[in-house]
Write a protein that holds these residues in place. Structure first.
Motif, short mmCIF file in Angstrom:
data_model
loop_
_atom_site.label_atom_id
_atom_site.label_comp_id
_atom_site.label_asym_id
_atom_site.label_seq_id
_atom_site.Cartn_x
_atom_site.Cartn_y
_atom_site.Cartn_z
N THR A 41 0.83 -1.21 0.00
CA THR A 41 0.00 0.00 0.00
C THR A 41 0.87 1.25 0.00
O THR A 41 0.60 2.21 -0.73
CB THR A 41 -0.94 -0.01 1.24
OG1 THR A 41 -1.84 -1.11 1.11
CG2 THR A 41 -1.74 1.28 1.35
N GLU A 83 -7.59 1.02 -1.00
CA GLU A 83 -8.20 -0.18 -0.44
C GLU A 83 -9.61 0.11 0.11
O GLU A 83 -10.52 -0.70 -0.02
CB GLU A 83 -7.29 -0.70 0.68
CG GLU A 83 -7.74 -1.99 1.26
CD GLU A 83 -6.76 -2.50 2.32
OE1 GLU A 83 -5.72 -1.86 2.54
OE2 GLU A 83 -7.06 -3.55 2.90
N ASP A 158 -5.59 -1.08 -5.11
CA ASP A 158 -5.15 -1.75 -3.89
C ASP A 158 -6.22 -2.74 -3.40
O ASP A 158 -7.39 -2.37 -3.30
CB ASP A 158 -4.88 -0.70 -2.80
CG ASP A 158 -3.91 -1.22 -1.75
OD1 ASP A 158 -3.51 -2.40 -1.83
OD2 ASP A 158 -3.55 -0.44 -0.84
N GLU A 159 -5.80 -3.96 -3.12
CA GLU A 159 -6.72 -5.01 -2.63
C GLU A 159 -8.00 -5.01 -3.46
O GLU A 159 -9.11 -4.78 -2.96
CB GLU A 159 -7.03 -4.81 -1.15
CG GLU A 159 -5.80 -4.80 -0.24
CD GLU A 159 -5.05 -6.15 -0.16
OE1 GLU A 159 -5.53 -7.15 -0.76
OE2 GLU A 159 -3.98 -6.20 0.47
MG LIG Z 1 -2.08 -2.93 1.93
#
Ligand SMILES: [Mg+2]
Ligand SMILES: Nc1ncnc2c1ncn2[C@@H]1O[C@H](COP(=O)(O)OP(=O)(O)O)[C@@H](O)[C@H]1O
Length: 233
Positions: A41, A83, A158-159
């Protein structure tokens, strides 16, 4: 292409990124993987300009953008989907999409409201709903579509499918395939190696703030020792 080199980043006294180098060619997709807390991240935030590196350089299409603020970086063609999705709960779906809308600096426009709705017809009846009324899956799709509305050259996700039901995750993967078919480059963080392999053949593994593997997914898949060591699989 995007190139970052010698990137170091700290949170207070904690040294998080320790000399990261990564190249992403035009239209290329990288699966960025690694266990929790390894710095994935933080690296995406550095590339998007939301975290200032303590050292290192960042370039896009040979322009050094190391010192540029996030909104300028976004104008250069890098979109970031955090995320936590980052959609605005008090704005409607339509407003969330339109507030991001713009062509590339060269005038090219692949995605506008119509194109996004063609890809995701299920957003259409939700256009006047508030962002907070969407399910987790719808929010993720909205977040990615909103990033596409900026007509980016690259998206950082992200994710991508974290916390989503399998059937919704499948839709996100289909969306990511669509992105790649349009020649947009991407860095995708996700834990689902099998699904990641469907959209990319290149993986980068992060371990303790460094890239410890960067190569073809075939090599990673066949190398169980590598998987065990760096991913804990
Ligand atoms: Mg992360
Ligand atoms: N805002 C923050 N303040 C302090 N430490 C942080 C912060 N964000 C992340 N960290 C630390 O930085 C390290 C890397 O985190 P992160 O980049 O989120 O890793 P990953 O995405 O691979 O799980 C972790 O040890 C985490 O605890």
């Amino acid at each position: 292409m995007i190139m970052v080199k010698g990137i170091h980043a700290h949170y207070g006294k904690s040294h998080i990124l320790k000399g990261v180098e990564l190249h992403l060619r035009e239209g290329e997709i990288i699966g960025l993987v690694g266990r929790n807390g390894m710095g994935k991240t933080t690296l995406l935030r550095v590339i998007a300009g939301l975290k200032t590196p303590s050292k290192g350089i960042k370039k896009i299409f040979s322009t050094d953008y190391t010192e540029l603020p996030p909104h300028k970086i976004s104008q250069l063609g890098i979109a970031y989907v955090p995320e936590k999705r980052g959609i605005f709960p008090n704005l409607t779906v339509r407003e969330n999409l339109l507030m991001a809308a713009r062509p590339r600096t060269n005038g090219d426009q692949i995605w506008g409201l119509d194109e996004v709705l063609k890809m995701f017809p299920q957003l259409e009846p939700r256009l006047n709903n508030g962002g907070s009324q969407l399910s987790g899956g719808e929010q993720q799709i909205l977040a990615i579509c909103r990033a596409l509305m900026t007509n980016p050259e690259y998206v950082l996700i992200d994710e991508a499918t974290e916390g989503l039901a399998p059937i919704v995750a499948e839709e996100v993967w289909t969306l990511l395939e669509e992105i790649s078919s349009k020649g947009v480059g991407a860095i995708i963080v996700d834990k689902d190696l099998a699904s990641l392999s469907k959209v990319t053949n290149r993986f980068a593994i992060m371990m303790n703030g460094q890239i410890v593997f960067d190569g073809a997914s075939a090599n990673l898949k066949s190398d169980l020792k590598l998987q065990k060591k760096f991913l804990g699989i």
